[in-house]
Write a protein that holds these residues in place. Structure first.
Motif, PDB file in Angstrom:
ATOM      1  N   THR A   1      33.946  37.146  37.896  1.00  0.00           N
ATOM      2  CA  THR A   1      32.688  37.864  38.065  1.00  0.00           C
ATOM      3  C   THR A   1      32.845  38.905  39.168  1.00  0.00           C
ATOM      4  O   THR A   1      33.795  38.846  39.957  1.00  0.00           O
ATOM      5  CB  THR A   1      31.550  36.883  38.416  1.00  0.00           C
ATOM      6  N   GLU A   2      31.940  39.854  39.228  1.00  0.00           N
ATOM      7  CA  GLU A   2      31.983  40.865  40.277  1.00  0.00           C
ATOM      8  C   GLU A   2      31.524  40.264  41.607  1.00  0.00           C
ATOM      9  O   GLU A   2      30.674  39.378  41.646  1.00  0.00           O
ATOM     10  CB  GLU A   2      31.105  42.053  39.900  1.00  0.00           C
ATOM     11  N   ALA A   3      32.139  40.771  42.684  1.00  0.00           N
ATOM     12  CA  ALA A   3      31.837  40.226  44.010  1.00  0.00           C
ATOM     13  C   ALA A   3      31.611  41.351  45.010  1.00  0.00           C
ATOM     14  O   ALA A   3      32.054  41.284  46.152  1.00  0.00           O
ATOM     15  CB  ALA A   3      32.967  39.324  44.461  1.00  0.00           C
ATOM     16  N   GLY A   4      30.936  42.407  44.589  1.00  0.00           N
ATOM     17  CA  GLY A   4      30.637  43.502  45.494  1.00  0.00           C
ATOM     18  C   GLY A   4      31.547  44.695  45.309  1.00  0.00           C
ATOM     19  O   GLY A   4      32.325  44.770  44.344  1.00  0.00           O
ATOM     20  N   LEU A   5      31.454  45.634  46.245  1.00  0.00           N
ATOM     21  CA  LEU A   5      32.204  46.891  46.178  1.00  0.00           C
ATOM     22  C   LEU A   5      32.996  47.079  47.460  1.00  0.00           C
ATOM     23  O   LEU A   5      32.648  46.548  48.517  1.00  0.00           O
ATOM     24  CB  LEU A   5      31.255  48.074  45.998  1.00  0.00           C
TER      25      LEU A   5
ATOM     26  N   ASP B   1      39.909  55.324  48.797  1.00  0.00           N
ATOM     27  CA  ASP B   1      40.341  56.573  49.447  1.00  0.00           C
ATOM     28  C   ASP B   1      39.886  57.744  48.592  1.00  0.00           C
ATOM     29  O   ASP B   1      40.638  58.263  47.752  1.00  0.00           O
ATOM     30  CB  ASP B   1      41.864  56.584  49.608  1.00  0.00           C
ATOM     31  N   GLY B   2      38.654  58.158  48.797  1.00  0.00           N
ATOM     32  CA  GLY B   2      38.088  59.204  47.946  1.00  0.00           C
ATOM     33  C   GLY B   2      37.626  58.603  46.631  1.00  0.00           C
ATOM     34  O   GLY B   2      38.006  57.503  46.248  1.00  0.00           O
ATOM     35  N   GLY B   3      36.818  59.258  45.911  1.00  0.00           N
ATOM     36  CA  GLY B   3      36.335  58.746  44.630  1.00  0.00           C
ATOM     37  C   GLY B   3      35.293  57.662  44.797  1.00  0.00           C
ATOM     38  O   GLY B   3      34.760  57.420  45.879  1.00  0.00           O
ATOM     39  N   ARG B   4      35.014  56.991  43.694  1.00  0.00           N
ATOM     40  CA  ARG B   4      33.974  55.968  43.690  1.00  0.00           C
ATOM     41  C   ARG B   4      34.462  54.675  44.338  1.00  0.00           C
ATOM     42  O   ARG B   4      35.649  54.367  44.306  1.00  0.00           O
ATOM     43  CB  ARG B   4      33.544  55.682  42.254  1.00  0.00           C
ATOM     44  N   PRO B   5      33.544  53.885  44.912  1.00  0.00           N
ATOM     45  CA  PRO B   5      33.920  52.573  45.443  1.00  0.00           C
ATOM     46  C   PRO B   5      34.500  51.694  44.326  1.00  0.00           C
ATOM     47  O   PRO B   5      34.107  51.813  43.165  1.00  0.00           O
ATOM     48  CB  PRO B   5      32.600  51.999  45.972  1.00  0.00           C
ATOM     49  N   ARG B   6      35.408  50.820  44.702  1.00  0.00           N
ATOM     50  CA  ARG B   6      36.037  49.933  43.720  1.00  0.00           C
ATOM     51  C   ARG B   6      35.293  48.604  43.643  1.00  0.00           C
ATOM     52  O   ARG B   6      34.838  48.072  44.663  1.00  0.00           O
ATOM     53  CB  ARG B   6      37.502  49.695  44.088  1.00  0.00           C
ATOM     54  N   VAL B   7      35.205  48.069  42.430  1.00  0.00           N
ATOM     55  CA  VAL B   7      34.537  46.782  42.205  1.00  0.00           C
ATOM     56  C   VAL B   7      35.483  45.656  42.586  1.00  0.00           C
ATOM     57  O   VAL B   7      36.651  45.646  42.188  1.00  0.00           O
ATOM     58  CB  VAL B   7      34.117  46.638  40.728  1.00  0.00           C
ATOM     59  N   LEU B   8      34.986  44.696  43.367  1.00  0.00           N
ATOM     60  CA  LEU B   8      35.753  43.504  43.713  1.00  0.00           C
ATOM     61  C   LEU B   8      35.495  42.413  42.679  1.00  0.00           C
ATOM     62  O   LEU B   8      34.361  42.238  42.211  1.00  0.00           O
ATOM     63  CB  LEU B   8      35.372  42.996  45.100  1.00  0.00           C
ATOM     64  N   LEU B   9      36.544  41.663  42.347  1.00  0.00           N
ATOM     65  CA  LEU B   9      36.449  40.582  41.372  1.00  0.00           C
ATOM     66  C   LEU B   9      36.841  39.261  42.023  1.00  0.00           C
ATOM     67  O   LEU B   9      37.641  39.229  42.954  1.00  0.00           O
ATOM     68  CB  LEU B   9      37.371  40.853  40.184  1.00  0.00           C
TER      69      LEU B   9
ATOM     70  N   LEU C   1      43.434  35.972  41.846  1.00  0.00           N
ATOM     71  CA  LEU C   1      42.021  36.049  42.222  1.00  0.00           C
ATOM     72  C   LEU C   1      41.545  34.740  42.841  1.00  0.00           C
ATOM     73  O   LEU C   1      40.729  34.741  43.772  1.00  0.00           O
ATOM     74  CB  LEU C   1      41.167  36.398  41.001  1.00  0.00           C
ATOM     75  N   TYR C   2      42.055  33.613  42.334  1.00  0.00           N
ATOM     76  CA  TYR C   2      41.597  32.319  42.846  1.00  0.00           C
ATOM     77  C   TYR C   2      42.037  32.112  44.295  1.00  0.00           C
ATOM     78  O   TYR C   2      41.254  31.674  45.141  1.00  0.00           O
ATOM     79  CB  TYR C   2      42.133  31.180  41.978  1.00  0.00           C
ATOM     80  N   PHE C   3      43.299  32.414  44.579  1.00  0.00           N
ATOM     81  CA  PHE C   3      43.826  32.126  45.907  1.00  0.00           C
ATOM     82  C   PHE C   3      43.610  33.252  46.907  1.00  0.00           C
ATOM     83  O   PHE C   3      43.516  33.004  48.107  1.00  0.00           O
ATOM     84  CB  PHE C   3      45.318  31.794  45.823  1.00  0.00           C
ATOM     85  N   ASP C   4      43.539  34.491  46.440  1.00  0.00           N
ATOM     86  CA  ASP C   4      43.490  35.623  47.366  1.00  0.00           C
ATOM     87  C   ASP C   4      42.271  36.524  47.177  1.00  0.00           C
ATOM     88  O   ASP C   4      42.127  37.514  47.889  1.00  0.00           O
ATOM     89  CB  ASP C   4      44.755  36.481  47.218  1.00  0.00           C
ATOM     90  N   GLY C   5      41.420  36.228  46.201  1.00  0.00           N
ATOM     91  CA  GLY C   5      40.279  37.082  45.941  1.00  0.00           C
ATOM     92  C   GLY C   5      39.185  36.949  46.994  1.00  0.00           C
ATOM     93  O   GLY C   5      39.259  36.067  47.864  1.00  0.00           O
ATOM     94  N   PRO C   6      38.171  37.825  46.933  1.00  0.00           N
ATOM     95  CA  PRO C   6      37.993  38.857  45.906  1.00  0.00           C
ATOM     96  C   PRO C   6      38.948  40.044  46.075  1.00  0.00           C
ATOM     97  O   PRO C   6      39.296  40.388  47.204  1.00  0.00           O
ATOM     98  CB  PRO C   6      36.532  39.278  46.067  1.00  0.00           C
ATOM     99  N   LEU C   7      39.341  40.640  44.945  1.00  0.00           N
ATOM    100  CA  LEU C   7      40.260  41.767  44.930  1.00  0.00           C
ATOM    101  C   LEU C   7      39.791  42.794  43.913  1.00  0.00           C
ATOM    102  O   LEU C   7      39.148  42.442  42.912  1.00  0.00           O
ATOM    103  CB  LEU C   7      41.677  41.316  44.560  1.00  0.00           C
ATOM    104  N   SER C   8      40.128  44.040  44.159  1.00  0.00           N
ATOM    105  CA  SER C   8      39.818  45.088  43.179  1.00  0.00           C
ATOM    106  C   SER C   8      40.910  45.136  42.116  1.00  0.00           C
ATOM    107  O   SER C   8      42.008  44.602  42.309  1.00  0.00           O
ATOM    108  CB  SER C   8      39.719  46.450  43.878  1.00  0.00           C
ATOM    109  N   ARG C   9      40.632  45.790  41.010  1.00  0.00           N
ATOM    110  CA  ARG C   9      41.645  45.955  39.964  1.00  0.00           C
ATOM    111  C   ARG C   9      42.856  46.717  40.505  1.00  0.00           C
ATOM    112  O   ARG C   9      44.003  46.421  40.153  1.00  0.00           O
ATOM    113  CB  ARG C   9      41.042  46.668  38.755  1.00  0.00           C
ATOM    114  N   HIS C  10      42.593  47.701  41.360  1.00  0.00           N
ATOM    115  CA  HIS C  10      43.682  48.474  41.964  1.00  0.00           C
ATOM    116  C   HIS C  10      44.581  47.557  42.806  1.00  0.00           C
ATOM    117  O   HIS C  10      45.818  47.638  42.728  1.00  0.00           O
ATOM    118  CB  HIS C  10      43.099  49.587  42.830  1.00  0.00           C
ATOM    119  N   GLU C  11      43.971  46.666  43.593  1.00  0.00           N
ATOM    120  CA  GLU C  11      44.752  45.734  44.412  1.00  0.00           C
ATOM    121  C   GLU C  11      45.513  44.750  43.537  1.00  0.00           C
ATOM    122  O   GLU C  11      46.673  44.414  43.819  1.00  0.00           O
ATOM    123  CB  GLU C  11      43.816  44.976  45.357  1.00  0.00           C
ATOM    124  N   LEU C  12      44.887  44.278  42.464  1.00  0.00           N
ATOM    125  CA  LEU C  12      45.553  43.354  41.559  1.00  0.00           C
ATOM    126  C   LEU C  12      46.803  43.974  40.950  1.00  0.00           C
ATOM    127  O   LEU C  12      47.844  43.319  40.821  1.00  0.00           O
ATOM    128  CB  LEU C  12      44.595  42.920  40.442  1.00  0.00           C
TER     129      LEU C  12
END
Length: 413
Positions: free
Chosen positions: A59-63, A67-75, A23-34
């Motif tokens: 902390t959260e950094a937007g949405l 691919d379908g479903g709810r937007p993913r939270v970025l961290l 997250l520090y070097f490549d964020g923000p990222l979603s849990r799915h991406e992590l």
């Protein structure tokens, strides 16, 4: 020999460190991406990020749309979780900077040092004064640690000892001296060229390279050698003393006590001395940096100044060729105040000279670039030392203590 047993605690720390670093070097990222980037299961990512969020490390950094479903939270790592301080102890002054966790500068203080005031006590006083000033200026209340870059080799053992002959230091227990002066925050000490190297690898011209050498040319000359993404230190952490490799057998006297060292030809003090001998008088200016700037300006009209600068670029190019032949890096980054000043003017000549002295095959696969972080690089790199501890441990580097001395950001006398 039996292998070390991995405990649940070790695994938890590893997972926290892995996710926090990503997250520090490549964020923000979603849990799915992590999960995809780290190979950890979705359940593990969810549990660990939940812990880190509860501790306010992330902390959260937007949405982001999925691919379908709810937007993913970025961290992302929370820049406001705490502050880190970086100290650059140079031969002519001490620079202290305070940053948030995104490495945005919050406050900067500089204290000049005369050659007669580089004894440990005077330097420690300047460091402590600078820390107090930046903390008061920024209103910092959650300082995670203080990183210190020094102009010499740093020996890490029972005590942290600094060997810096150019300022008269031999086995100076710098951490102990700072503790005695009232600094109780976590302390991290390293060679200034290595802290500059880490800063350029994290945020500057070295980013993305796995094999690189970051060189520092100022009053002194040093280098950070990065091998497969890790700073090479040697058996006692003195690797990278490139300035004290011999370039002329039996040559000019060096401040380290030897003769013919690269620093005796490339360091700013040596360059100005060569110009003074050739011209018959010194370049104008009260400080080395002012005199070096005057030398650069004089080269527009003076053949003597131009010749001295071209010789210096030649020494730098030859020194870089040695690094290419020894370490086979993919990238060489030239930094330090004198290195940047010289490189901005004569980088093509430096590259040409390096190519003339290096083996053709490795030279053809090496880029030579200027550092991007400017004069703040050593202090910025020093401030990354407590950040690196945070990422490695996956937790606040400050030890739990009774009361609130550290938690409140106190710890500087």
């Amino acid at each position: 020999m039996a292998s070390k047993r991995t405990t649940v605690r070790d695994l938890r720390r590893h997972n926290r460190s892995l996710l926090l670093s990503k997250l520090y070097f490549d964020g923000p990222l979603s849990r799915h991406e992590l999960s995809g980037l780290t190979g950890l299961s979705a359940a593990t990512v969810s549990n660990v990020t939940g812990e880190l969020a509860q501790e306010r490390l992330i902390t959260e950094a937007g949405l982001v749309e999925s691919d379908g479903g709810r937007p993913r939270v970025l961290l992302r790592v929370d820049p406001g979780y705490g502050q880190v301080a970086g100290v650059d102890i140079g031969e002519t002054g001490v620079r202290v900077e305070l940053f948030d966790l995104a490495m945005r500068p919050l406050a900067t203080v500089e204290h000049e040092l005369s050659p007669a005031r580089t004894e440990p006590r005077a330097v420690v006083e300047a460091v402590v004064s600078g820390l107090n000033e930046v903390l008061a200026c920024a209103g910092a209340d959650t300082v995670l640690g203080v990183g210190v870059g020094v102009p010499g080799a740093v020996e890490h053992g029972e005590q942290v000892l600094v060997h810096a002959p150019t300022i008269g230091w031999e086995s100076v227990a710098l951490t102990a001296e700072l503790r005695a002066a009232g600094v109780t925050l976590p302390l991290f000490v390293d060679n200034g060229a290595k802290t500059q190297g880490q800063a350029e690898m994290w945020f500057g011209a070295g980013r993305g390279a796995r094999h690189a050498v970051i060189v520092l040319v100022g009053s002194g000359v040093g280098a950070a050698v990065i091998a497969d993404g890790v700073t090479y230190r040697g058996s006692t952490s003195s690797a990278g003393e490139w300035g004290h490799t011999t370039i002329v057998y039996g040559g000019a006297a060096c401040r380290c006590g030897s003769r013919g060292c690269l620093e005796a030809y490339l360091g700013a003090e040596a360059v100005l001395a060569r110009y003074r001998r050739a011209r018959g008088k010194a370049a104008p200016g009260d400080s080395e940096q002012e005199q070096f700037a005057a030398l650069l300006s004089a080269a527009e009209k003076s053949k003597t100044a131009q010749r001295v600068l071209e010789e210096t670029a030649g020494y730098l190019g030859a020194g870089i060729a040695n690094l290419i032949n020894l370490f086979n890096p993919e990238r060489i980054v030239v930094g330090g105040w004198a290195g940047l000043a010289l490189g901005e003017r004569l980088l093509p000549l430096i590259r040409e000279t390096a190519g003339a002295h290096a083996l053709r095959h490795p030279f053809g696969r090496t880029s030579i670039e200027l550092a991007r972080l400017g004069l703040d690089a050593v202090a910025t790199g020093a401030a990354t030392l407590p950040v690196a501890a945070l990422l490695e441990q996956g937790a606040d580097p400050r030890p739990p203590v009774k009361g609130d001395a550290l938690a409140s950001g106190a710890g500087v006398g």
